[in-house]
Design a protein around this motif. Structure first.
Motif, mmCIF file in Angstrom:
data_model
loop_
_atom_site.group_PDB
_atom_site.id
_atom_site.type_symbol
_atom_site.label_atom_id
_atom_site.label_comp_id
_atom_site.label_asym_id
_atom_site.label_seq_id
_atom_site.Cartn_x
_atom_site.Cartn_y
_atom_site.Cartn_z
ATOM 1 N N LEU A 18 0.551 -1.171 0.230
ATOM 2 C CA LEU A 18 -0.035 -0.143 0.161
ATOM 3 C C LEU A 18 0.829 1.360 0.027
ATOM 4 O O LEU A 18 0.504 2.118 -0.975
ATOM 5 C CB LEU A 18 -0.850 0.127 1.097
ATOM 6 N N PRO A 19 1.853 1.396 0.898
ATOM 7 C CA PRO A 19 2.684 2.587 0.851
ATOM 8 C C PRO A 19 3.278 2.814 -0.525
ATOM 9 O O PRO A 19 3.368 4.034 -0.901
ATOM 10 C CB PRO A 19 3.640 2.411 1.990
ATOM 11 N N SER A 20 3.694 1.684 -1.313
ATOM 12 C CA SER A 20 4.241 1.839 -2.653
ATOM 13 C C SER A 20 3.298 2.180 -3.913
ATOM 14 O O SER A 20 3.530 2.512 -4.939
ATOM 15 C CB SER A 20 4.878 0.612 -2.942
ATOM 16 N N LEU A 21 2.035 2.135 -3.480
ATOM 17 C CA LEU A 21 1.051 2.615 -4.357
ATOM 18 C C LEU A 21 0.102 4.061 -4.202
ATOM 19 O O LEU A 21 0.142 4.615 -5.021
ATOM 20 C CB LEU A 21 -0.293 1.451 -4.374
ATOM 21 N N ARG A 22 -0.021 4.213 -2.816
ATOM 22 C CA ARG A 22 -0.715 5.193 -2.462
ATOM 23 C C ARG A 22 -0.030 6.576 -2.696
ATOM 24 O O ARG A 22 -0.894 7.482 -3.343
ATOM 25 C CB ARG A 22 -1.190 5.415 -1.054
ATOM 26 N N PRO A 23 1.195 6.846 -2.839
ATOM 27 C CA PRO A 23 1.557 8.200 -3.283
ATOM 28 C C PRO A 23 1.241 8.515 -4.692
ATOM 29 O O PRO A 23 1.212 9.818 -4.908
ATOM 30 C CB PRO A 23 3.050 8.019 -2.971
ATOM 31 N N ALA A 24 1.232 7.556 -5.447
ATOM 32 C CA ALA A 24 1.218 7.934 -7.007
ATOM 33 C C ALA A 24 -0.252 8.142 -7.222
ATOM 34 O O ALA A 24 -0.582 8.852 -7.903
ATOM 35 C CB ALA A 24 1.567 6.545 -7.758
ATOM 36 N N ALA A 25 -1.124 7.525 -6.383
ATOM 37 C CA ALA A 25 -2.655 7.846 -6.612
ATOM 38 C C ALA A 25 -3.061 9.328 -5.965
ATOM 39 O O ALA A 25 -4.077 9.888 -6.411
ATOM 40 C CB ALA A 25 -3.483 6.780 -6.116
ATOM 41 N N THR A 26 -2.250 9.676 -5.205
ATOM 42 C CA THR A 26 -2.684 10.711 -4.296
ATOM 43 C C THR A 26 -1.755 12.164 -4.667
ATOM 44 O O THR A 26 -2.350 13.209 -4.337
ATOM 45 C CB THR A 26 -2.711 10.719 -2.648
ATOM 46 N N GLU A 27 -0.617 12.060 -4.853
ATOM 47 C CA GLU A 27 0.179 13.064 -5.065
ATOM 48 C C GLU A 27 0.109 13.656 -6.703
ATOM 49 O O GLU A 27 -0.389 13.103 -7.558
ATOM 50 C CB GLU A 27 1.670 12.560 -5.044
ATOM 51 N N GLU A 28 0.834 14.710 -7.256
ATOM 52 C CA GLU A 28 0.677 15.122 -8.331
ATOM 53 C C GLU A 28 1.355 13.917 -9.216
ATOM 54 O O GLU A 28 2.846 13.886 -8.677
ATOM 55 C CB GLU A 28 1.634 16.334 -8.389
ATOM 56 N N ALA A 29 1.017 13.383 -9.971
ATOM 57 C CA ALA A 29 1.477 12.012 -10.567
ATOM 58 C C ALA A 29 1.892 12.148 -12.032
ATOM 59 O O ALA A 29 2.134 10.954 -12.478
ATOM 60 C CB ALA A 29 0.354 10.993 -10.170
ATOM 61 N N THR A 30 2.122 13.198 -12.555
ATOM 62 C CA THR A 30 2.103 13.179 -14.014
ATOM 63 C C THR A 30 3.497 12.636 -14.347
ATOM 64 O O THR A 30 4.691 12.891 -13.622
ATOM 65 C CB THR A 30 2.070 14.430 -14.457
ATOM 66 N N GLY A 31 3.548 11.761 -15.343
ATOM 67 C CA GLY A 31 5.009 10.855 -15.714
ATOM 68 C C GLY A 31 5.055 9.919 -14.626
ATOM 69 O O GLY A 31 5.970 9.305 -14.851
ATOM 70 N N ARG A 32 4.350 9.636 -13.644
ATOM 71 C CA ARG A 32 4.533 8.427 -12.868
ATOM 72 C C ARG A 32 4.265 6.882 -13.268
ATOM 73 O O ARG A 32 3.131 7.223 -14.065
ATOM 74 C CB ARG A 32 4.039 8.656 -11.435
ATOM 75 N N LEU A 33 4.844 6.150 -12.807
ATOM 76 C CA LEU A 33 4.407 4.727 -13.162
ATOM 77 C C LEU A 33 4.394 3.850 -12.053
ATOM 78 O O LEU A 33 5.298 3.878 -11.036
ATOM 79 C CB LEU A 33 5.602 4.294 -14.307
ATOM 80 N N VAL A 34 3.266 2.815 -11.986
ATOM 81 C CA VAL A 34 3.056 2.215 -10.782
ATOM 82 C C VAL A 34 3.351 0.569 -11.450
ATOM 83 O O VAL A 34 2.345 0.632 -12.518
ATOM 84 C CB VAL A 34 1.696 2.171 -10.089
ATOM 85 N N LEU A 35 3.885 -0.127 -11.045
ATOM 86 C CA LEU A 35 4.120 -1.500 -11.388
ATOM 87 C C LEU A 35 3.630 -2.304 -10.371
ATOM 88 O O LEU A 35 4.185 -2.362 -9.012
ATOM 89 C CB LEU A 35 5.552 -1.778 -11.641
ATOM 90 N N ILE A 36 2.611 -3.343 -10.854
ATOM 91 C CA ILE A 36 2.245 -4.156 -9.778
ATOM 92 C C ILE A 36 2.077 -5.755 -10.168
ATOM 93 O O ILE A 36 1.434 -6.001 -11.360
ATOM 94 C CB ILE A 36 0.813 -3.900 -9.364
ATOM 95 N N ASP A 37 2.806 -6.471 -9.368
ATOM 96 C CA ASP A 37 2.820 -7.991 -9.661
ATOM 97 C C ASP A 37 2.613 -8.666 -8.264
ATOM 98 O O ASP A 37 3.098 -8.774 -7.458
ATOM 99 C CB ASP A 37 4.429 -8.225 -10.199
#
Length: 186
Positions: free
Chosen positions: A86-105
């Protein structure tokens, strides 16, 4: 519009390997997320570990864990999802995320046993962030709903394309204007 890709493959197709290769090919991206891998003892699979892209690692599921929940012969420690995933996912969903990438396996039964993780994934798939997640081929109400969404591209990962697909996805994610264009081996 952000790129939202589900890499769908059968067990052993190379989903984790492909996602790790994709992460390695994107050194300039601000990537967050996690991968999972088998834990083996004397050649037999006894569990799964979760490791964040930042290098934090814990046992997610193991034959010796009591659960609940249990997935097959494995007890699942949903606390690992809360402490690491969860901590590795939440910042991307809540912060200014332009250009961010989330990888989930991966979006699998063990990970989806954590309700808070399912909510975080839902939030990611509506955020202005690129997401690449691996997903199993078997039916599941949560992942089936994601696969049906018009804004999500399902790419089949097979032994035939698993070596070239990470490079194709990396090139696509690094080039503005390439979003929405399927890889040639999808």
């Amino acid at each position: 519009m952000p790129t939202r890709i589900l890499l769908e493959g059968r067990p052993g197709a190379g989903k984790t390997t492909a996602l790790r290769r994709l992460a390695a090919l994107l050194p300039t991206h601000t990537a967050t997320g996690f991968t999972t891998e088998e834990i083996r003892q004397s050649g037999a699979r006894v569990g799964f570990a979760l490791e964040t892209l930042a290098g934090r690692r814990e046992v997610l599921a193991h034959v010796d864990l009591p659960g609940p929940p249990r997935v097959g012969k494995y007890g699942v420690d949903t606390g690992v999802m809360e402490r690491l995933a969860l901590p590795s996912l939440r910042p991307a969903a809540t912060e200014e995320a332009t250009g961010r990438l989330v990888l989930i396996d991966e979006l699998g039964r063990m990970e989806l046993a954590c309700t808070a993780f399912r909510h975080a994934v839902d939030a990611l798939f509506v955020a202005e962030v690129d997401v690449v997640a691996t997903v199993h081929t078997h039916r599941d109400p949560f992942t089936d709903a994601l696969k049906r969404r018009a804004d999500i591209e399902v790419v089949q990962l097979t032994p035939a394309n698993r070596d070239v697909l990470p490079g194709e996805l990396a090139a696509r994610l690094q080039q503005p204007g390439m979003h929405g264009r399927p890889p040639s081996h999808g």
